[in-house]
Scaffold this active site. Structure first.
Site, PDB file in Angstrom:
ATOM      1  N   TRP A  21       0.838  -1.200   0.000  1.00 40.56           N
ATOM      2  CA  TRP A  21       0.000   0.000   0.000  1.00 40.56           C
ATOM      3  C   TRP A  21       0.876   1.255   0.000  1.00 40.56           C
ATOM      4  O   TRP A  21       0.678   2.184  -0.784  1.00 40.56           O
ATOM      5  CB  TRP A  21      -0.923  -0.022   1.216  1.00 40.56           C
ATOM      6  N   ASP A  51       1.506  -8.324  -1.163  1.00 42.37           N
ATOM      7  CA  ASP A  51       0.090  -7.964  -1.202  1.00 42.37           C
ATOM      8  C   ASP A  51      -0.061  -6.549  -1.741  1.00 42.37           C
ATOM      9  O   ASP A  51       0.599  -5.617  -1.274  1.00 42.37           O
ATOM     10  CB  ASP A  51      -0.515  -8.033   0.202  1.00 42.37           C
ATOM     11  N   TYR A  56      -4.173   1.033  -5.092  1.00 39.39           N
ATOM     12  CA  TYR A  56      -2.990   1.605  -4.451  1.00 39.39           C
ATOM     13  C   TYR A  56      -2.223   2.431  -5.483  1.00 39.39           C
ATOM     14  O   TYR A  56      -1.526   1.906  -6.346  1.00 39.39           O
ATOM     15  CB  TYR A  56      -2.084   0.519  -3.881  1.00 39.39           C
ATOM     16  N   HIS A 122     -12.041  -6.471  -1.986  1.00 40.71           N
ATOM     17  CA  HIS A 122     -11.358  -5.465  -1.183  1.00 40.71           C
ATOM     18  C   HIS A 122     -12.321  -4.782  -0.212  1.00 40.71           C
ATOM     19  O   HIS A 122     -12.897  -3.737  -0.511  1.00 40.71           O
ATOM     20  CB  HIS A 122     -10.701  -4.444  -2.108  1.00 40.71           C
ATOM     21  N   SER A 153     -10.708  -9.531   1.702  1.00 38.71           N
ATOM     22  CA  SER A 153     -10.107  -8.661   2.702  1.00 38.71           C
ATOM     23  C   SER A 153     -11.273  -8.042   3.453  1.00 38.71           C
ATOM     24  O   SER A 153     -12.180  -7.480   2.829  1.00 38.71           O
ATOM     25  CB  SER A 153      -9.249  -7.579   2.029  1.00 38.71           C
TER      26      SER A 153
END
Length: 328
Positions: A21, A51, A56, A122, A153
């Site tokens: 991220w 990940d 991002y 997500h 997630s």
């Protein structure tokens, strides 16, 4: 670097992974050179799990990963990405076959690959967990050879428990750290029973558990730690684990007393997570090579003593749980 079994996927992954991220965005400026150096340093240290997500840096993170892996050649790590947050508005009705397929195609391009190792929904709206057809679309993407595995997630433990009722959900990514201990109460046992991989995110509580922050620490305007403390942009729990900043700083000082001389607080906080064998991999972020190398060192630390674990549980119960335990 120690390896762990990643659920039912047939893969083993490094117990310390790389959370990408920060190299994408929302953590202040990270240069391309520093981002790539962080990735290289992690892979050099034995990291085999990365990940990322399509949002991002609007694909920047995925593209940087592709560049680094192309430069290195040889065996590739297991790369997980995520989809869904590109929807605007981000609503359950947007989780259509057409949209999910388009998001996967975009990530295939960004990551420069023919098949994605793992795609995670997500942090979808709660209603998505009750829409069986969404998981059917993901099954179809597996059957089409566009993705190998899929997972979710999540924000809440309840969402994780619902998600693993779907038989082809291979992994759950969830916040788990010294300030967010609830997943260990029930979810981890269920994940182990179903052989679901567990990815622990926000392991250092947005940097709080490095022990390097203070009441005077400032953050860049484009850093979520400056603009999302009360959930202004996305779920409040993603920033400092949802714990009030002043409270967290006070508890960090109590945690500091428990850190052994041979470890930094960040290494100690990561090793605490690894004490839970249901966790497949932990994904701290890194903005440069030095941070990446430091994160990787946590794998070499010895197990924490029982009295230390008891003291950390007590700190959570007495000082932190009231702020987070029943929210996530």
């Amino acid at each position: 670097m120690k390896q762990r079994t990643f659920g039912r996927t047939g893969h083993t992954v490094s117990e310390i992974g790389f959370g990408a991220w920060a190299i994408g965005g929302a953590w202040g400026d990270v240069s391309k050179e520093d981002a790539k150096a962080a990735l290289h340093a992690s892979l050099d240290a034995g990291v085999t799990f990365i990940d990322t997500a399509d949002v991002y840096g609007d694909g920047r993170s995925e593209q940087l990963i592709a560049e680094v892996l192309k430069e290195r050649g040889g065996d590739k790590p297991y790369v997980a990405t995520k989809l869904g947050r590109r929807l605007s508005p981000h609503v359950a009705e947007g989780y259509t076959r057409q949209n999910l397929t388009a998001f996967v195609e975009r990530s295939l391009t960004n990551l420069d690959t023919d098949c994605l190792d793992l795609v995670q929904l997500h942090c979808p709206p709660p209603a998505v967990y009750y829409q069986q057809e969404v998981f059917g679309y993901m099954d179809d993407l597996v059957a089409a050879g566009k993705i190998r595995h899929y997972g979710v997630s999540v924000e809440k433990v309840e969402e994780a428990l619902k998600a693993i009722e779907y038989p082809n959900v291979q992994s759950v990514q969830i916040i788990y750290n010294l300030f967010r201990q609830r997943p260990a109460a029930l979810f981890f046992a269920e994940a182990k029973k179903r052989q679901v991989g567990v990815i622990a995110r926000v392991p250092l509580s947005s940097g709080l558990l490095t022990g390097k922050m203070s009441a005077t620490t400032t953050f860049a305007a484009d850093d979520h730690r400056a603009f999302n403390r009360n959930g202004e942009a996305f779920d409040k729990g993603e920033t400092f684990s949802g714990v009030p900043y002043d409270v967290a700083l006070s508890v960090v000082e109590d945690i500091r007393k428990l850190v052994p001389a041979n470890a930094s607080m960040a290494e100690f906080a990561l090793r605490w997570i690894l004490m839970e064998d249901a966790v497949s991999t932990v994904i701290p972020g890194a903005r440069n090579a030095a941070q990446a190398q430091a994160n990787s060192r946590a794998s070499a630390l010895p197990a924490l003593p029982a009295e230390t674990m008891d003291a950390l549980r007590e700190l959570y119960r007495n000082r932190i749980a009231q702020y987070v335990h029943h929210s996530w």
